[in-house]
Scaffold this motif. Structure first.
Motif, PDB file in Angstrom:
ATOM      1  N   VAL A   1       1.470  -1.074   0.396  1.00 20.48           N
ATOM      2  CA  VAL A   1       0.071   0.396  -0.048  1.00 20.48           C
ATOM      3  C   VAL A   1       0.969   1.299   0.097  1.00 20.48           C
ATOM      4  CG1 VAL A   1      -1.329   1.238   1.169  1.00 20.48           C
ATOM      5  CG2 VAL A   1      -2.130  -1.357   1.029  1.00 20.48           C
ATOM      6  N   ARG A   2       2.016   1.344   0.670  1.00 22.71           N
ATOM      7  CA  ARG A   2       2.714   2.344   0.853  1.00 22.71           C
ATOM      8  C   ARG A   2       3.313   2.464  -0.683  1.00 22.71           C
ATOM      9  NH1 ARG A   2       9.009   1.865   3.584  1.00 22.71           N
ATOM     10  NH2 ARG A   2       8.777   0.572   2.045  1.00 22.71           N
ATOM     11  N   ARG A   3       4.417   1.437  -1.079  1.00 24.11           N
ATOM     12  CA  ARG A   3       4.757   1.605  -2.996  1.00 24.11           C
ATOM     13  C   ARG A   3       3.754   2.267  -3.957  1.00 24.11           C
ATOM     14  NH1 ARG A   3       6.947  -3.306  -1.742  1.00 24.11           N
ATOM     15  NH2 ARG A   3       5.109  -4.055  -3.071  1.00 24.11           N
ATOM     16  N   ASP A   4       1.759   1.877  -3.026  1.00 22.68           N
ATOM     17  CA  ASP A   4       1.122   2.076  -4.536  1.00 22.68           C
ATOM     18  C   ASP A   4       0.832   3.635  -4.155  1.00 22.68           C
ATOM     19  OD1 ASP A   4       0.615   0.319  -5.423  1.00 22.68           O
ATOM     20  OD2 ASP A   4      -0.979  -0.404  -4.644  1.00 22.68           O
ATOM     21  N   ALA A   5       0.377   3.950  -2.589  1.00 25.94           N
ATOM     22  CA  ALA A   5       0.621   5.652  -2.533  1.00 25.94           C
ATOM     23  C   ALA A   5       1.458   6.594  -2.933  1.00 25.94           C
ATOM     24  CB  ALA A   5       0.227   5.167  -1.302  1.00 25.94           C
ATOM     25  N   GLN A   6       2.858   5.683  -2.967  1.00 22.51           N
ATOM     26  CA  GLN A   6       3.782   6.780  -3.749  1.00 22.51           C
ATOM     27  C   GLN A   6       4.031   6.663  -4.653  1.00 22.51           C
ATOM     28  OE1 GLN A   6       7.679   5.614  -0.666  1.00 22.51           O
ATOM     29  NE2 GLN A   6       5.901   6.081   1.372  1.00 22.51           N
TER      30      GLN A   6
ATOM     31  N   GLN B   1       1.796  10.714   4.996  1.00 20.03           N
ATOM     32  CA  GLN B   1       1.479   9.685   4.781  1.00 20.03           C
ATOM     33  C   GLN B   1       2.892   9.214   4.704  1.00 20.03           C
ATOM     34  OE1 GLN B   1      -0.747  10.070   1.154  1.00 20.03           O
ATOM     35  NE2 GLN B   1      -2.724   9.576   2.391  1.00 20.03           N
ATOM     36  N   ARG B   2       3.600   9.526   3.988  1.00 13.42           N
ATOM     37  CA  ARG B   2       4.593   8.882   3.751  1.00 13.42           C
ATOM     38  C   ARG B   2       5.515   8.290   5.293  1.00 13.42           C
ATOM     39  NH1 ARG B   2       5.774  11.533  -1.054  1.00 13.42           N
ATOM     40  NH2 ARG B   2       7.507  12.869   0.868  1.00 13.42           N
ATOM     41  N   ALA B   3       5.019   8.824   6.125  1.00 16.42           N
ATOM     42  CA  ALA B   3       5.884   8.797   7.768  1.00 16.42           C
ATOM     43  C   ALA B   3       5.152   7.950   8.375  1.00 16.42           C
ATOM     44  CB  ALA B   3       6.144  10.511   8.654  1.00 16.42           C
ATOM     45  N   LEU B   4       3.768   8.017   8.258  1.00 21.91           N
ATOM     46  CA  LEU B   4       2.995   7.469   8.901  1.00 21.91           C
ATOM     47  C   LEU B   4       2.948   5.833   8.398  1.00 21.91           C
ATOM     48  CD1 LEU B   4      -0.189   8.596   9.111  1.00 21.91           C
ATOM     49  CD2 LEU B   4       1.055   7.722  11.081  1.00 21.91           C
ATOM     50  N   TYR B   5       3.546   5.505   7.174  1.00 24.45           N
ATOM     51  CA  TYR B   5       3.817   4.612   6.653  1.00 24.45           C
ATOM     52  C   TYR B   5       4.997   3.774   6.852  1.00 24.45           C
ATOM     53  CZ  TYR B   5      -0.842   4.162   3.140  1.00 24.45           C
ATOM     54  OH  TYR B   5      -1.708   4.182   2.511  1.00 24.45           O
ATOM     55  N   ASP B   6       6.245   4.471   6.603  1.00 28.06           N
ATOM     56  CA  ASP B   6       7.366   4.173   7.894  1.00 28.06           C
ATOM     57  C   ASP B   6       7.199   3.316   9.298  1.00 28.06           C
ATOM     58  OD1 ASP B   6       8.288   4.451   4.938  1.00 28.06           O
ATOM     59  OD2 ASP B   6       9.739   6.351   5.290  1.00 28.06           O
ATOM     60  N   LEU B   7       6.851   4.196   9.745  1.00 23.02           N
ATOM     61  CA  LEU B   7       6.116   4.079  11.285  1.00 23.02           C
ATOM     62  C   LEU B   7       5.953   2.859  11.727  1.00 23.02           C
ATOM     63  CD1 LEU B   7       6.389   5.048  14.803  1.00 23.02           C
ATOM     64  CD2 LEU B   7       4.157   6.026  13.652  1.00 23.02           C
ATOM     65  N   ALA B   8       4.435   2.745  10.849  1.00 27.20           N
ATOM     66  CA  ALA B   8       3.683   1.237  10.747  1.00 27.20           C
ATOM     67  C   ALA B   8       4.843   0.044  10.198  1.00 27.20           C
ATOM     68  CB  ALA B   8       2.438   1.133   9.939  1.00 27.20           C
ATOM     69  N   LEU B   9       5.456   0.657   9.049  1.00 26.44           N
ATOM     70  CA  LEU B   9       6.851  -0.707   9.014  1.00 26.44           C
ATOM     71  C   LEU B   9       7.377  -1.655   9.996  1.00 26.44           C
ATOM     72  CD1 LEU B   9       6.892   0.064   5.331  1.00 26.44           C
ATOM     73  CD2 LEU B   9       6.227  -2.216   6.417  1.00 26.44           C
ATOM     74  N   HIS B  10       8.613  -0.241  10.987  1.00 25.66           N
ATOM     75  CA  HIS B  10       9.288  -0.258  12.080  1.00 25.66           C
ATOM     76  C   HIS B  10       8.457  -0.996  13.109  1.00 25.66           C
ATOM     77  CE1 HIS B  10      12.241   1.558  10.561  1.00 25.66           C
ATOM     78  NE2 HIS B  10      12.577   2.996  10.243  1.00 25.66           N
ATOM     79  N   GLN B  11       7.103  -0.490  13.079  1.00 25.65           N
ATOM     80  CA  GLN B  11       6.488  -1.311  14.330  1.00 25.65           C
ATOM     81  C   GLN B  11       6.531  -3.150  13.785  1.00 25.65           C
ATOM     82  OE1 GLN B  11       5.849  -0.199  17.126  1.00 25.65           O
ATOM     83  NE2 GLN B  11       4.962   1.847  17.237  1.00 25.65           N
ATOM     84  N   LEU B  12       6.083  -3.482  12.397  1.00 23.77           N
ATOM     85  CA  LEU B  12       5.323  -4.671  12.270  1.00 23.77           C
ATOM     86  C   LEU B  12       6.763  -5.248  12.397  1.00 23.77           C
ATOM     87  CD1 LEU B  12       2.908  -4.016   9.348  1.00 23.77           C
ATOM     88  CD2 LEU B  12       2.825  -5.126  11.602  1.00 23.77           C
ATOM     89  N   GLU B  13       8.185  -4.874  11.927  1.00 20.19           N
ATOM     90  CA  GLU B  13       9.653  -5.540  11.593  1.00 20.19           C
ATOM     91  C   GLU B  13       9.993  -5.507  12.887  1.00 20.19           C
ATOM     92  OE1 GLU B  13      11.478  -2.498   9.713  1.00 20.19           O
ATOM     93  OE2 GLU B  13      10.866  -2.589   7.724  1.00 20.19           O
ATOM     94  N   ASP B  14       9.133  -4.922  14.087  1.00 16.99           N
ATOM     95  CA  ASP B  14      10.181  -4.903  15.678  1.00 16.99           C
ATOM     96  C   ASP B  14       8.594  -6.040  16.126  1.00 16.99           C
ATOM     97  OD1 ASP B  14      11.841  -3.124  15.587  1.00 16.99           O
ATOM     98  OD2 ASP B  14      10.465  -1.905  16.770  1.00 16.99           O
ATOM     99  N   LEU B  15       8.056  -5.951  15.698  1.00 15.55           N
ATOM    100  CA  LEU B  15       7.185  -7.521  16.170  1.00 15.55           C
ATOM    101  C   LEU B  15       7.312  -8.632  15.837  1.00 15.55           C
ATOM    102  CD1 LEU B  15       4.294  -8.588  17.597  1.00 15.55           C
ATOM    103  CD2 LEU B  15       3.318  -7.651  15.293  1.00 15.55           C
ATOM    104  N   ASP B  16       7.870  -8.594  13.963  1.00 12.38           N
ATOM    105  CA  ASP B  16       8.397 -10.312  13.483  1.00 12.38           C
ATOM    106  C   ASP B  16       9.343 -10.786  14.443  1.00 12.38           C
ATOM    107  OD1 ASP B  16       8.933 -11.776  11.837  1.00 12.38           O
ATOM    108  OD2 ASP B  16       9.426 -10.496   9.862  1.00 12.38           O
TER     109      ASP B  16
END
Length: 483
Positions: free
Chosen positions: A37-42, A54-69
């Protein structure tokens, strides 16, 4: 290290691999979907404040998910084995290499400090987080503040004291300084370990490197603030532009009564239909002005741009048009002078306009235009576009000359002047005029100019339009002059 409240508690075992593997798969699937979704939005490459937010929020969400993984993977695999103290370290794994390590597995480490022996035990991940050589001994609680950013040392001391003295949980963030001066933000959580008689025997802690997460949140905050400032600036500019429009344009939306001493020479009605895709006011205008000798000036036009600059330029242009018309300047020469005015302004701009001068005694309409849609004339249930004289956009060609055309009107005739923005979408020129000409039968049944305007608004008022549009309707009443 495992969490425990008492020194004789057995170590907690990792949960079942199957359940954790399922959670890891879900986290990775969600991470992939967010990244897509981030790539499509950008994809459009926009760099406005909203896009940056928007890009900052996408990056934050990905950092959170990477940490969770990675945290789930550590939960599944259990603690990594402790390194042998002071074992030789290959050159590839020196302190500088550890400092360059950015793997997510190095973001969570653990430590335990024994209060009886003053010994400390660190996990390999903690060495990587703090940028320390794994061959060096772990720091004691007394030595630990030497790694902490000076302003955060009192906070660390308060957390450790509260844990050891009052048995409070540790939960807070501190900044540590790695070798070379790099500052990292670490989230520290811990508990006291009690012995059999309830005394504090040691303290354990889990430390998580949240530097990237904090940077992402900071980026979100900064872009959100930038977006808010941008919106506030847009709102302020819009208010200024609207106030300027209201101060300059006729204070009417419907029937206009000019201050004639005798009877009204024309039945007039007009309206501006705002853009449905932009909140910025533009340089569009419509105007009617009583001239000496009972003549009436009718004009519509549009200046390129949006916001206060365009509205200010429109006000200057309209003021010049009114002033020159009051001196008796005919429409053709008037357009020539307006073109010269735009050509000499400090801020280059283009404008289109149509200017009509109506003489009621003879029902004569003299008009000129500058790259603008020609007026539409409706008579006896049919409509036609007036044949335009020569005329180019204002400000486009220095020294341009503008021709004039003349038309004799009849009682009951309806004259319609409009800007390009009146029509929805990008359609302009003849296509726009053809749609308006199709309203001729309804105009024939209308008794007043305001009724005709109402027909236009009903037909076009609910349509999507990219820019502001203006329409001015003039109807020739009975009993005014003779051809």
């Amino acid at each position: 290290m495992p969490s425990h409240l008492s020194a004789d508690h057995p170590a907690a075992q990792p949960p079942g691999r199957g359940r954790v593997d399922a959670l890891i798969s879900q986290a990775r699937r969600l991470k992939g979907e967010v990244d897509a979704v981030r790539r499509d939005a950008q994809g459009d490459g926009t760099d406005d404040p909203h896009g940056r937010w928007q890009r900052a929020l996408y990056d934050l969400a990905l950092h959170q998910l990477e940490d969770l993984d990675e945290h789930l993977a550590q939960l599944r695999d259990g603690p990594r084995p402790e390194p042998a103290p002071r074992s030789p370290v290959p050159a590839a794994r020196t302190a500088s290499a550890c400092a360059a390590d950015r793997s997510l597995l190095s973001r969570v480490g653990s430590a335990e400090w024994d209060l009886l022996t003053d010994a400390a035990t660190w996990s390999p991940e903690l060495y990587a987080i703090l940028g320390r050589d794994p061959a060096t001994p772990p720091l004691t609680l007394d030595e630990l503040p030497s790694l902490v950013f000076e302003e955060d040392r009192p906070k660390l001391t308060a957390m450790v004291t509260g844990c050891l003295v009052d048995a409070r949980r540790i939960d807070g963030e501190i900044r540590v300084v790695r070798p070379g001066g790099e500052v990292r933000t670490v989230h520290m959580m811990g508990e006291p370990v009690l012995d059999a008689d309830g005394s504090t025997a040691s303290m354990w802690a889990v430390l998580r490197d949240v530097s990237e997460l904090r940077r992402s949140r900071q980026a979100v905050s900064e872009t959100r603030d930038s977006l808010q400032r941008h919106r506030q600036q847009e709102q302020a500019e819009h208010r200024l532009a609207v106030e300027l429009q209201e101060a300059v344009l006729p204070a009417w939306r419907g029937t206009l009564r000019l201050p004639h001493h005798g009877r009204q020479s024309l039945d007039l009605s007009g309206r501006c239909l705002p853009s449905t895709t932009s909140t910025q006011a533009g340089g569009t205008w419509y105007d009617a002005l009583e001239l000496p000798g009972d003549d009436t000036l009718l004009s519509v036009g549009d200046l390129t741009g949006h916001g206060p600059a365009a509205t200010t330029g429109m006000a200057v242009l309209l003021g010049a048009l009114r002033g020159m018309a009051m001196t008796g300047t005919r429409p053709g020469p008037l357009m020539t002078l307006l073109n010269r005015l735009l050509d000499t302004t400090a801020q280059p701009a283009l404008g289109s306009a149509v200017c009509c001068r109506y003489r009621p005694e003879t029902r004569t309409l003299v008009w000129a235009h500058a790259g603008h849609p020609a007026p539409l004339l409706f008579r006896d249930g049919t409509g036609r576009r007036l044949t335009p004289p020569d005329g180019v956009l204002l400000g486009a060609t220095p020294g341009a000359a503008y021709g004039e055309a003349e038309e004799i009107l009849e009682t009951g005739d309806v004259l319609l002047l409009h800007t390009d923005g009146l029509m929805p979408g990008p359609a302009t020129g003849p296509v726009s005029g053809d749609r308006l000409l199709g309203l001729a039968p309804r105009f024939a049944a209308a008794a007043t100019a305001e009724d005709c305007l109402r027909v236009v608004v009903e037909e076009l008022g609910g349509s999507d339009r990219e820019i502001d549009g203006c329409v001015l309707v003039a109807r020739v009443p009975a009993g005014h002059g003779a051809p």
